[in-house]
Write a protein that holds these residues in place. Structure first.
Motif, PDB file in Angstrom:
ATOM      1  N   GLU A 105       0.538   1.076 -14.462  1.00 20.09           N
ATOM      2  CA  GLU A 105       0.703   1.850 -13.341  1.00 20.09           C
ATOM      3  C   GLU A 105       1.220   1.301 -12.116  1.00 20.09           C
ATOM      4  O   GLU A 105       2.371   1.747 -11.543  1.00 20.09           O
ATOM      5  CB  GLU A 105      -0.617   2.605 -13.259  1.00 20.09           C
ATOM      6  N   ILE A 106       0.292   0.447 -11.421  1.00 24.66           N
ATOM      7  CA  ILE A 106       0.678   0.031 -10.301  1.00 24.66           C
ATOM      8  C   ILE A 106       2.031  -0.640  -9.994  1.00 24.66           C
ATOM      9  O   ILE A 106       2.796  -0.287  -9.267  1.00 24.66           O
ATOM     10  CB  ILE A 106      -0.498  -0.783  -9.422  1.00 24.66           C
ATOM     11  N   LEU A 107       2.064  -1.953 -10.901  1.00 27.16           N
ATOM     12  CA  LEU A 107       3.375  -2.528 -10.857  1.00 27.16           C
ATOM     13  C   LEU A 107       4.675  -1.904 -10.919  1.00 27.16           C
ATOM     14  O   LEU A 107       5.566  -1.993 -10.433  1.00 27.16           O
ATOM     15  CB  LEU A 107       3.320  -3.902 -11.621  1.00 27.16           C
ATOM     16  N   PRO A 108       4.826  -0.938 -12.262  1.00 27.16           N
ATOM     17  CA  PRO A 108       6.055  -0.188 -12.394  1.00 27.16           C
ATOM     18  C   PRO A 108       6.118   0.788 -11.339  1.00 27.16           C
ATOM     19  O   PRO A 108       7.351   0.984 -11.004  1.00 27.16           O
ATOM     20  CB  PRO A 108       5.553   0.661 -13.785  1.00 27.16           C
ATOM     21  N   GLU A 109       5.280   1.672 -10.827  1.00 24.35           N
ATOM     22  CA  GLU A 109       5.318   2.622  -9.732  1.00 24.35           C
ATOM     23  C   GLU A 109       5.949   1.686  -8.348  1.00 24.35           C
ATOM     24  O   GLU A 109       6.759   2.425  -7.748  1.00 24.35           O
ATOM     25  CB  GLU A 109       4.035   3.285  -9.711  1.00 24.35           C
ATOM     26  N   ALA A 110       5.179   0.626  -8.112  1.00 25.53           N
ATOM     27  CA  ALA A 110       5.591  -0.170  -6.778  1.00 25.53           C
ATOM     28  C   ALA A 110       7.030  -0.393  -6.988  1.00 25.53           C
ATOM     29  O   ALA A 110       7.981  -0.310  -5.917  1.00 25.53           O
ATOM     30  CB  ALA A 110       4.737  -1.275  -6.534  1.00 25.53           C
ATOM     31  N   ALA A 111       7.913  -0.934  -8.027  1.00 27.95           N
ATOM     32  CA  ALA A 111       8.941  -1.333  -8.494  1.00 27.95           C
ATOM     33  C   ALA A 111       9.792  -0.242  -8.305  1.00 27.95           C
ATOM     34  O   ALA A 111      11.055  -0.054  -7.807  1.00 27.95           O
ATOM     35  CB  ALA A 111       9.153  -1.834  -9.897  1.00 27.95           C
ATOM     36  N   ARG A 117      13.522   2.467  -2.017  1.00 26.32           N
ATOM     37  CA  ARG A 117      13.291   2.168  -0.532  1.00 26.32           C
ATOM     38  C   ARG A 117      12.110   2.933   0.076  1.00 26.32           C
ATOM     39  O   ARG A 117      12.101   3.138   1.216  1.00 26.32           O
ATOM     40  CB  ARG A 117      14.479   2.143   0.229  1.00 26.32           C
ATOM     41  N   GLU A 118      11.197   3.175  -0.694  1.00 22.63           N
ATOM     42  CA  GLU A 118       9.761   3.835  -0.164  1.00 22.63           C
ATOM     43  C   GLU A 118       8.972   2.829  -0.005  1.00 22.63           C
ATOM     44  O   GLU A 118       8.021   2.536  -0.577  1.00 22.63           O
ATOM     45  CB  GLU A 118       9.447   5.223  -1.218  1.00 22.63           C
ATOM     46  N   PHE A 119       9.254   1.953   1.037  1.00 17.92           N
ATOM     47  CA  PHE A 119       8.387   0.817   1.204  1.00 17.92           C
ATOM     48  C   PHE A 119       6.995   1.082   1.500  1.00 17.92           C
ATOM     49  O   PHE A 119       6.167   0.052   1.032  1.00 17.92           O
ATOM     50  CB  PHE A 119       9.100  -0.151   2.140  1.00 17.92           C
ATOM     51  N   ALA A 120       6.661   2.012   2.311  1.00 21.86           N
ATOM     52  CA  ALA A 120       5.305   2.098   2.929  1.00 21.86           C
ATOM     53  C   ALA A 120       4.398   2.490   1.633  1.00 21.86           C
ATOM     54  O   ALA A 120       3.300   1.818   1.579  1.00 21.86           O
ATOM     55  CB  ALA A 120       5.220   3.149   3.895  1.00 21.86           C
ATOM     56  N   ASP A 121       4.738   3.269   0.797  1.00 19.98           N
ATOM     57  CA  ASP A 121       4.131   3.727  -0.502  1.00 19.98           C
ATOM     58  C   ASP A 121       4.052   2.654  -1.408  1.00 19.98           C
ATOM     59  O   ASP A 121       3.139   2.422  -2.126  1.00 19.98           O
ATOM     60  CB  ASP A 121       4.759   4.833  -1.153  1.00 19.98           C
ATOM     61  N   ALA A 122       5.116   1.763  -1.549  1.00 15.38           N
ATOM     62  CA  ALA A 122       5.055   0.676  -2.561  1.00 15.38           C
ATOM     63  C   ALA A 122       4.138  -0.502  -1.888  1.00 15.38           C
ATOM     64  O   ALA A 122       3.344  -0.983  -2.514  1.00 15.38           O
ATOM     65  CB  ALA A 122       6.320  -0.167  -2.368  1.00 15.38           C
ATOM     66  N   GLU A 123       3.808  -0.681  -0.536  1.00 14.07           N
ATOM     67  CA  GLU A 123       3.129  -1.700  -0.214  1.00 14.07           C
ATOM     68  C   GLU A 123       1.476  -0.892  -0.274  1.00 14.07           C
ATOM     69  O   GLU A 123       0.823  -1.875  -0.570  1.00 14.07           O
ATOM     70  CB  GLU A 123       3.048  -1.689   1.383  1.00 14.07           C
ATOM     71  N   GLU A 124       1.319   0.213  -0.163  1.00 12.85           N
ATOM     72  CA  GLU A 124      -0.063   0.947  -0.428  1.00 12.85           C
ATOM     73  C   GLU A 124      -0.242   0.645  -1.913  1.00 12.85           C
ATOM     74  O   GLU A 124      -1.489   0.234  -2.029  1.00 12.85           O
ATOM     75  CB  GLU A 124       0.020   2.028  -0.142  1.00 12.85           C
ATOM     76  N   GLU A 144       1.018 -12.258  -9.478  1.00 13.62           N
ATOM     77  CA  GLU A 144       2.231 -11.279  -9.622  1.00 13.62           C
ATOM     78  C   GLU A 144       2.283 -10.110  -8.449  1.00 13.62           C
ATOM     79  O   GLU A 144       3.454  -9.863  -7.881  1.00 13.62           O
ATOM     80  CB  GLU A 144       2.156 -10.421 -11.026  1.00 13.62           C
ATOM     81  N   LEU A 145       1.000  -9.700  -8.281  1.00 14.38           N
ATOM     82  CA  LEU A 145       1.219  -8.671  -7.243  1.00 14.38           C
ATOM     83  C   LEU A 145       1.579  -9.256  -5.938  1.00 14.38           C
ATOM     84  O   LEU A 145       2.199  -8.755  -4.833  1.00 14.38           O
ATOM     85  CB  LEU A 145      -0.404  -8.131  -6.976  1.00 14.38           C
ATOM     86  N   SER A 146       0.951 -10.497  -5.628  1.00 15.64           N
ATOM     87  CA  SER A 146       1.417 -11.255  -4.106  1.00 15.64           C
ATOM     88  C   SER A 146       2.853 -11.445  -4.235  1.00 15.64           C
ATOM     89  O   SER A 146       3.404 -10.964  -3.061  1.00 15.64           O
ATOM     90  CB  SER A 146       0.584 -12.620  -4.327  1.00 15.64           C
ATOM     91  N   CYS A 147       3.478 -11.989  -5.245  1.00 13.29           N
ATOM     92  CA  CYS A 147       4.868 -12.096  -5.217  1.00 13.29           C
ATOM     93  C   CYS A 147       5.806 -10.583  -5.012  1.00 13.29           C
ATOM     94  O   CYS A 147       6.711 -10.405  -4.110  1.00 13.29           O
ATOM     95  CB  CYS A 147       5.244 -12.656  -6.638  1.00 13.29           C
ATOM     96  N   ALA A 148       5.206  -9.701  -5.660  1.00 12.50           N
ATOM     97  CA  ALA A 148       5.975  -8.361  -5.562  1.00 12.50           C
ATOM     98  C   ALA A 148       5.739  -7.873  -4.122  1.00 12.50           C
ATOM     99  O   ALA A 148       6.825  -7.250  -3.529  1.00 12.50           O
ATOM    100  CB  ALA A 148       5.178  -7.312  -6.395  1.00 12.50           C
ATOM    101  N   LEU A 149       4.504  -7.944  -3.616  1.00 17.87           N
ATOM    102  CA  LEU A 149       4.426  -7.454  -2.041  1.00 17.87           C
ATOM    103  C   LEU A 149       5.333  -8.361  -1.142  1.00 17.87           C
ATOM    104  O   LEU A 149       5.787  -7.800  -0.124  1.00 17.87           O
ATOM    105  CB  LEU A 149       2.709  -7.615  -1.900  1.00 17.87           C
ATOM    106  N   SER A 150       5.302  -9.505  -1.447  1.00 21.91           N
ATOM    107  CA  SER A 150       6.194 -10.617  -0.533  1.00 21.91           C
ATOM    108  C   SER A 150       7.599 -10.080  -0.698  1.00 21.91           C
ATOM    109  O   SER A 150       8.373  -9.850   0.501  1.00 21.91           O
ATOM    110  CB  SER A 150       6.087 -11.824  -0.925  1.00 21.91           C
TER     111      SER A 150
END
Length: 435
Positions: A105-111, A117-124, A144-150
């Motif tokens: 859920e989290i990783l696919p949705e953040a991608a 370009r909805e970065f604030a929601d991706a960061e959350e 994996e999460l740290s790399c994606a957030l970075s």
């Protein structure tokens, strides 16, 4: 809810900008740190939002009630009825659910959010995942999460936050090494290059190459070579970049990865031209053209192919990882022909140069007037570079005028400014040799 009524579940702070729990949407936190502090308790009642407030866990039965056997086995195992409170889960079940939630859920949705370009929601989303992975000390997911957030911060040019987000994965990579260290080191190299810390970029690239040497994945190794070559090219270390780009192109050819091979040859050609080696640059760009045309032909054939029952040899081929399609390569082929035109002109082989200019213009006309203007701009720059005694000045002026007319038609301020600079001979050699 009024902002003044919102309070952090952990520290009770109240201010504008508190982040809502993205799962239950019932509570707020200052940041991932506060979320992590109370996660062990909050997770017990954090259920996906469906329009109703999250239900607290059911009350534990008394000792007497617990000791009493059920009326029958079927009643004891009956499924809960609609409206019943959620069944209390064991800590192991809660952990399994949360880790699956991160992965699916989290990783696919953040991608998806980053692509939009909805970065604030991706960061959350990603900070929520970091809190969960930290709580359960799930190192692989945390990395994996740290790399994606970075990467999310880096896309926004927030380099300080990008390095802070990457730190858990990067520290682990430095301690443990191995193939898993490749991604954190590659991201760190990109960030340091972007923020202008070339020395630290080189440190990260050396660590990346060391990690790649321990990998058995040839795709990963080729990608590492390509990234290192491109970053060194970008900072002007051409002598170091060319061998890496050549190795990446060879890896791409071996793997059938057209994108890797074409990208490596493109940058290698530009580097060689800057090093005043136009003949070798032509060889690199001609190989780029070859692979782009080959990829286009293969993809066209695949699109026309009638679906049939797969044969045994086709099944064997499918076991190999499929490369992503290059799609429409006309823009890249147009640029490559323009590059070869420039190199031939610098070599003094004008007839060969004109052939490639006509190829570039033919493709550009299919793509539109803006692309045609870009070809004429490159043509003007090429004649300017080749004009050692003023012999090419007339050709350069004519090309810049054609670029200016087309740029005005499409209202491209960038191209108008570039053409006007060319007409005034207010040009930078490094920019013209960019390739």
């Amino acid at each position: 809810m009024d902002d003044s009524a919102k309070r952090c579940l952990n520290c009770d702070a109240s201010y504008k900008g508190l982040k809502r729990c993205p799962r239950c949407k019932q509570v707020y936190f200052c940041n991932a740190t506060c979320q992590k502090e109370v996660w062990k308790e909050h997770v017990k009642v954090c259920v996906p939002f469906d329009g109703e407030p999250a239900q607290p866990p059911p009350k534990q039965p008394s000792a007497a009630a617990a000791a009493k056997p059920p009326a029958d086995s079927q009643a004891a195992t009956a499924a809960p009825k609609p409206g019943d409170p959620p069944v209390q889960k064991t800590p192991e079940q809660i952990k399994a659910d949360q880790l699956l939630r991160i992965r699916y859920e989290i990783l696919p949705e953040a991608a998806r959010l980053m692509s939009a370009r909805e970065f604030a929601d991706a960061e959350e989303q990603l900070e929520d995942g970091v809190a969960i992975a930290s709580q359960y000390d799930e190192r692989e997911l945390l990395n994996e999460l740290s790399c994606a957030l970075s990467k999310c911060f880096m896309i926004q040019n927030k380099y300080k936050q990008a390095l802070e987000a990457l730190n858990p994965a990067l520290m682990h990579a430095r301690r443990e090494g191995g193939p898993e260290a490749m991604r954190p080191h590659s991201i760190a190299a990109e960030i340091n290059k972007a923020k202008g810390d070339v020395d630290q970029m080189r440190v990260e690239l050396r660590a990346l190459m060391e990690a790649a040497s321990e990998s058995n994945d040839e795709q990963e190794q080729g990608a590492a070579l390509l990234l290192a070559g491109c970053l060194l090219f970008d900072v002007g270390d051409l002598n170091a970049a060319v061998p890496l780009l050549s190795s990446a192109a060879t890896a791409g050819e071996k793997l059938g990865n057209h994108n890797m091979r074409a990208g490596a040859r493109n940058r290698a050609g530009a580097a060689l031209l800057r090093m005043r080696q136009p003949k070798q640059a032509v060889e690199a760009w001609m190989d780029e053209l070859k692979v782009l045309e080959q990829a286009g032909a293969e993809e066209a054939m695949a699109a026309m192919k009638v679906k049939e029952e797969p044969k045994e040899e086709e099944i064997e081929k499918k076991k190999k990882p499929e490369m992503p399609p290059l799609g429409d390569t006309r823009g890249r082929r147009c640029k490559a022909h323009g590059n070869v035109f420039m190199a031939h002109l610098l070599m003094g082989t004008r007839p060969a140069a004109e052939v490639h200019l006509q190829h570039a213009l033919s493709i550009a006309k299919e793509l539109g007037k803006e692309e045609e203007a870009r070809v004429w701009l490159q043509c003007g720059n090429s004649h300017t570079l080749a004009s050692v005694d003023g012999s090419n000045d007339g050709d350069a002026t004519e090309a810049y005028k054609k670029c200016l007319d087309l740029a005005k038609e499409v209202k491209s301020l960038e191209l108008i400014a570039a053409a006007e600079k060319g007409l005034k001979k207010d040009l930078d050699v490094a920019t013209m040799l960019r390739g």
